[in-house]
Motif scaffolding. Structure first.
Motif, mmCIF file in Angstrom:
data_model
loop_
_atom_site.group_PDB
_atom_site.id
_atom_site.type_symbol
_atom_site.label_atom_id
_atom_site.label_comp_id
_atom_site.label_asym_id
_atom_site.label_seq_id
_atom_site.Cartn_x
_atom_site.Cartn_y
_atom_site.Cartn_z
ATOM 1 N N MET A 180 28.481 4.629 -1.501
ATOM 2 C CA MET A 180 27.870 5.523 -2.938
ATOM 3 C C MET A 180 29.602 6.790 -2.815
ATOM 4 S SD MET A 180 25.628 3.989 -4.792
ATOM 5 C CE MET A 180 24.602 2.663 -4.337
ATOM 6 N N ALA A 181 30.461 6.014 -2.092
ATOM 7 C CA ALA A 181 31.492 7.489 -1.864
ATOM 8 C C ALA A 181 32.314 7.905 -3.003
ATOM 9 C CB ALA A 181 32.929 7.513 -1.155
ATOM 10 N N THR A 182 31.974 6.573 -4.702
ATOM 11 C CA THR A 182 32.181 7.306 -5.612
ATOM 12 C C THR A 182 31.764 8.778 -6.612
ATOM 13 O OG1 THR A 182 31.800 5.199 -6.132
ATOM 14 C CG2 THR A 182 34.029 5.363 -6.196
ATOM 15 N N ARG A 183 30.329 8.273 -5.780
ATOM 16 C CA ARG A 183 29.431 9.527 -6.634
ATOM 17 C C ARG A 183 29.500 11.172 -5.916
ATOM 18 N NH1 ARG A 183 23.790 6.039 -6.866
ATOM 19 N NH2 ARG A 183 24.315 3.786 -8.302
ATOM 20 N N ARG A 184 29.941 11.936 -6.638
ATOM 21 C CA ARG A 184 29.682 13.004 -5.775
ATOM 22 C C ARG A 184 28.568 13.844 -6.773
ATOM 23 N NH1 ARG A 184 32.812 16.448 -9.851
ATOM 24 N NH2 ARG A 184 33.471 14.872 -11.462
ATOM 25 N N ALA A 185 28.399 14.737 -5.910
ATOM 26 C CA ALA A 185 27.101 16.746 -6.267
ATOM 27 C C ALA A 185 27.687 17.124 -7.612
ATOM 28 C CB ALA A 185 26.650 17.114 -5.205
ATOM 29 N N LEU A 186 27.079 17.103 -8.516
ATOM 30 C CA LEU A 186 27.764 18.698 -9.378
ATOM 31 C C LEU A 186 27.528 19.866 -9.278
ATOM 32 C CD1 LEU A 186 28.087 15.227 -12.411
ATOM 33 C CD2 LEU A 186 29.961 16.152 -10.866
ATOM 34 N N HIS A 187 26.156 19.676 -9.678
ATOM 35 C CA HIS A 187 25.775 21.432 -9.937
ATOM 36 C C HIS A 187 24.288 21.465 -9.872
ATOM 37 C CE1 HIS A 187 26.128 19.483 -14.320
ATOM 38 N NE2 HIS A 187 24.762 19.589 -14.513
ATOM 39 N N PHE A 188 23.058 22.375 -10.365
ATOM 40 C CA PHE A 188 21.783 22.510 -10.225
ATOM 41 C C PHE A 188 21.675 23.334 -11.381
ATOM 42 C CE2 PHE A 188 17.148 24.156 -9.394
ATOM 43 C CZ PHE A 188 16.942 23.236 -9.018
ATOM 44 N N VAL A 189 21.002 23.155 -12.054
ATOM 45 C CA VAL A 189 19.975 23.969 -13.490
ATOM 46 C C VAL A 189 19.609 24.763 -13.422
ATOM 47 C CG1 VAL A 189 20.058 23.475 -15.676
ATOM 48 C CG2 VAL A 189 21.151 21.991 -14.627
ATOM 49 N N PHE A 190 19.116 25.914 -13.887
ATOM 50 C CA PHE A 190 18.889 27.070 -13.352
ATOM 51 C C PHE A 190 18.666 27.641 -14.697
ATOM 52 C CE2 PHE A 190 20.892 27.751 -9.929
ATOM 53 C CZ PHE A 190 20.245 27.767 -8.447
ATOM 54 N N LYS A 191 17.422 27.772 -15.314
ATOM 55 C CA LYS A 191 17.027 28.570 -16.053
ATOM 56 C C LYS A 191 16.619 29.643 -16.271
ATOM 57 C CE LYS A 191 16.223 24.865 -18.704
ATOM 58 N NZ LYS A 191 16.642 23.695 -16.993
ATOM 59 N N VAL A 192 17.309 30.607 -17.151
ATOM 60 C CA VAL A 192 17.779 32.185 -17.283
ATOM 61 C C VAL A 192 16.920 32.799 -18.471
ATOM 62 C CG1 VAL A 192 19.694 32.110 -15.249
ATOM 63 C CG2 VAL A 192 20.071 31.978 -18.157
ATOM 64 N N GLY A 193 16.647 33.631 -17.773
ATOM 65 C CA GLY A 193 16.148 34.230 -19.283
ATOM 66 C C GLY A 193 16.304 36.144 -19.007
ATOM 67 N N ASN A 194 17.099 36.236 -18.514
ATOM 68 C CA ASN A 194 18.214 37.770 -18.439
ATOM 69 C C ASN A 194 19.836 37.456 -18.497
ATOM 70 O OD1 ASN A 194 20.074 40.304 -18.522
ATOM 71 N ND2 ASN A 194 17.493 40.851 -18.288
ATOM 72 N N ARG A 195 20.394 37.152 -19.429
ATOM 73 C CA ARG A 195 22.200 36.349 -18.940
ATOM 74 C C ARG A 195 22.903 37.095 -18.630
ATOM 75 N NH1 ARG A 195 24.187 32.993 -23.936
ATOM 76 N NH2 ARG A 195 23.088 34.676 -25.708
ATOM 77 N N PHE A 196 22.293 38.660 -18.645
ATOM 78 C CA PHE A 196 23.105 39.906 -18.555
ATOM 79 C C PHE A 196 23.573 40.149 -17.022
ATOM 80 C CE2 PHE A 196 24.351 44.463 -17.937
ATOM 81 C CZ PHE A 196 25.523 44.308 -18.112
ATOM 82 N N GLN A 197 21.986 40.474 -16.648
ATOM 83 C CA GLN A 197 21.965 40.436 -15.127
ATOM 84 C C GLN A 197 22.206 39.263 -14.504
ATOM 85 O OE1 GLN A 197 21.434 43.258 -13.183
ATOM 86 N NE2 GLN A 197 20.765 44.106 -15.003
ATOM 87 N N THR A 198 21.716 37.794 -14.834
ATOM 88 C CA THR A 198 22.092 36.735 -13.892
ATOM 89 C C THR A 198 23.578 36.209 -14.349
ATOM 90 O OG1 THR A 198 20.070 35.972 -15.118
ATOM 91 C CG2 THR A 198 22.576 34.186 -14.753
ATOM 92 N N ALA A 199 24.454 37.144 -15.420
ATOM 93 C CA ALA A 199 25.825 37.045 -14.599
ATOM 94 C C ALA A 199 25.960 38.659 -14.122
ATOM 95 C CB ALA A 199 25.988 37.439 -16.707
ATOM 96 N N ARG A 200 25.586 39.012 -13.870
ATOM 97 C CA ARG A 200 26.391 40.242 -12.988
ATOM 98 C C ARG A 200 26.011 39.620 -11.659
ATOM 99 N NH1 ARG A 200 23.242 45.557 -10.709
ATOM 100 N NH2 ARG A 200 24.990 46.480 -10.180
ATOM 101 N N PHE A 201 24.709 38.681 -11.691
ATOM 102 C CA PHE A 201 24.883 38.514 -10.341
ATOM 103 C C PHE A 201 25.467 37.425 -9.227
ATOM 104 C CE2 PHE A 201 22.617 35.402 -7.170
ATOM 105 C CZ PHE A 201 22.035 35.459 -6.233
ATOM 106 N N PHE A 202 25.675 36.625 -10.102
ATOM 107 C CA PHE A 202 26.640 35.319 -10.036
ATOM 108 C C PHE A 202 28.281 35.983 -10.138
ATOM 109 C CE2 PHE A 202 23.071 32.507 -11.057
ATOM 110 C CZ PHE A 202 23.836 32.155 -10.082
ATOM 111 N N ARG A 203 28.897 36.794 -10.759
ATOM 112 C CA ARG A 203 29.833 37.099 -11.037
ATOM 113 C C ARG A 203 30.382 37.876 -9.808
ATOM 114 N NH1 ARG A 203 31.677 37.160 -17.055
ATOM 115 N NH2 ARG A 203 29.937 38.645 -18.021
ATOM 116 N N ASP A 204 28.998 39.524 -10.543
ATOM 117 C CA ASP A 204 29.745 40.600 -8.774
ATOM 118 C C ASP A 204 29.186 40.593 -7.782
ATOM 119 O OD1 ASP A 204 30.745 41.320 -11.756
ATOM 120 O OD2 ASP A 204 29.596 42.547 -11.939
ATOM 121 N N VAL A 205 28.437 39.516 -7.676
ATOM 122 C CA VAL A 205 27.221 39.325 -6.307
ATOM 123 C C VAL A 205 28.247 38.202 -4.929
ATOM 124 C CG1 VAL A 205 25.591 39.508 -4.956
ATOM 125 C CG2 VAL A 205 24.930 40.917 -7.559
ATOM 126 N N LEU A 206 28.101 37.161 -6.144
ATOM 127 C CA LEU A 206 28.427 36.176 -4.662
ATOM 128 C C LEU A 206 29.699 35.767 -5.569
ATOM 129 C CD1 LEU A 206 25.588 33.323 -6.499
ATOM 130 C CD2 LEU A 206 25.737 34.452 -4.259
#
Length: 298
Positions: free
Chosen positions: A1-27
């Protein structure tokens, strides 16, 4: 199954501003692309909702060769109750640890050099305080399972994942499709797996021609198919075919045709601006409401 690949995990978020800050500025992740939709998704990508929603892909590099996060925002939904199904994402980044300390984002050292941190909404991440490998900073996604043996049969024998590590004593196993890809860790826990209302989902790609065979296999094995093979449209971008499955504990799994997905997932240099513009226009965002209130009081 070498042609398969892991893509992403889906998170449902309620606050886009704080979430974007976490992923951009923290991580320290980048906005790879941002897309707005006026109606709910045929494959319930945004959960069981029919209204306006958005999808923001964030990661340390292009989706072609990095595991990323999909941040799904349903307009008007400010909170999602979490269950015990998602146990965390582990990534290697001394820079993320430094960023968190600088921004005074709460860190909890769980073992030497490994820090637990929570994204807005309560999702857990584990930061290893060292430089990332060349392949990808995101090392693994950990999901809880109620019966490790049963889950291993599903993920390894049916979905074709290689078992990299396995411990009956610790009730854990590490699986993946390739050495240089993000791994899936299954952690056995006592009791029932509760998905609550966050509607998490892990996604993989495979050659488009394999999708129907995968669906037929699940039918023969009497496994749950949440969404049979369907085509999904994204305005102005490629149409992709997907099959949505559920493992023995109800973890949602999306398989998407790789060829069209590579076209769809090309990095958009305007992605960050599109997200910022959408947040500014969304009167329900906490940041917008607070900013407006502070201006009025000033």
């Amino acid at each position: 199954m070498a042609t398969r690949r892991a893509l992403h995990f889906v998170f449902k978020v309620g606050n886009r501003f704080q979430t974007a800050r976490f992923f951009r500025d923290v991580l320290g992740m980048k906005i790879l692309r941002h897309e707005e939709f006026e109606e709910g998704c045929k494959a319930t990508c945004n959960g069981p909702y029919d209204g306006k929603w958005s999808k923001t892909m964030v990661g340390f590099g292009p989706e072609d060769d990095h595991f990323v996060a999909e941040l799904t925002y349903n307009y008007g939904i400010g909170h999602y109750k979490l269950g015990n199904d998602f146990m965390g994402i582990t990534l290697a980044s001394s820079q993320a640890v430094s960023n968190a300390r600088k921004l005074e984002w709460p860190l909890n050292e769980v073992t030497e050099g490994v820090f637990e941190i929570k994204a807005p909404g309560g999702y857990k991440f584990y930061l290893q305080n060292h430089n990332p490998p060349q392949s990808d900073s995101i090392l693994k996604v950990t999901l809880a399972v109620s019966d490790l043996k049963k889950s291993l049969n599903y993920w390894s024998n049916l979905l074709g994942m290689k078992i990299y590590e396995k411990s009956e004593e610790k009730q854990r196993a590490l699986l993946g499709y390739a050495d240089n890809q993000c791994k899936l860790e299954l952690q056995g826990i006592k009791g029932r797996i509760d998905h609550a209302a966050a509607f998490g989902r892990i996604a993989f790609s495979c050659p488009e021609k394999e999708l129907l065979d995968l669906e037929d296999l699940m039918k023969r094995e009497n496994q749950k198919i949440l969404t049979p093979l369907v085509s999904l449209d994204t305005p102005g971008k490629a149409t992709v075919q997907v099959v949505i499955l559920a493992d023995p504990d109800g973890h949602e799994i999306c398989f998407v045709g790789d060829e069209a997905f590579r076209e769809l997932s090309k990095m958009d240099p305007e992605g960050g601006k599109l997200l910022d513009d959408a947040m500014a226009a969304d009167k329900s965002d906490e940041w917008f409401a607070r900013h407006k209130k502070s201006k009025a009081s000033g």
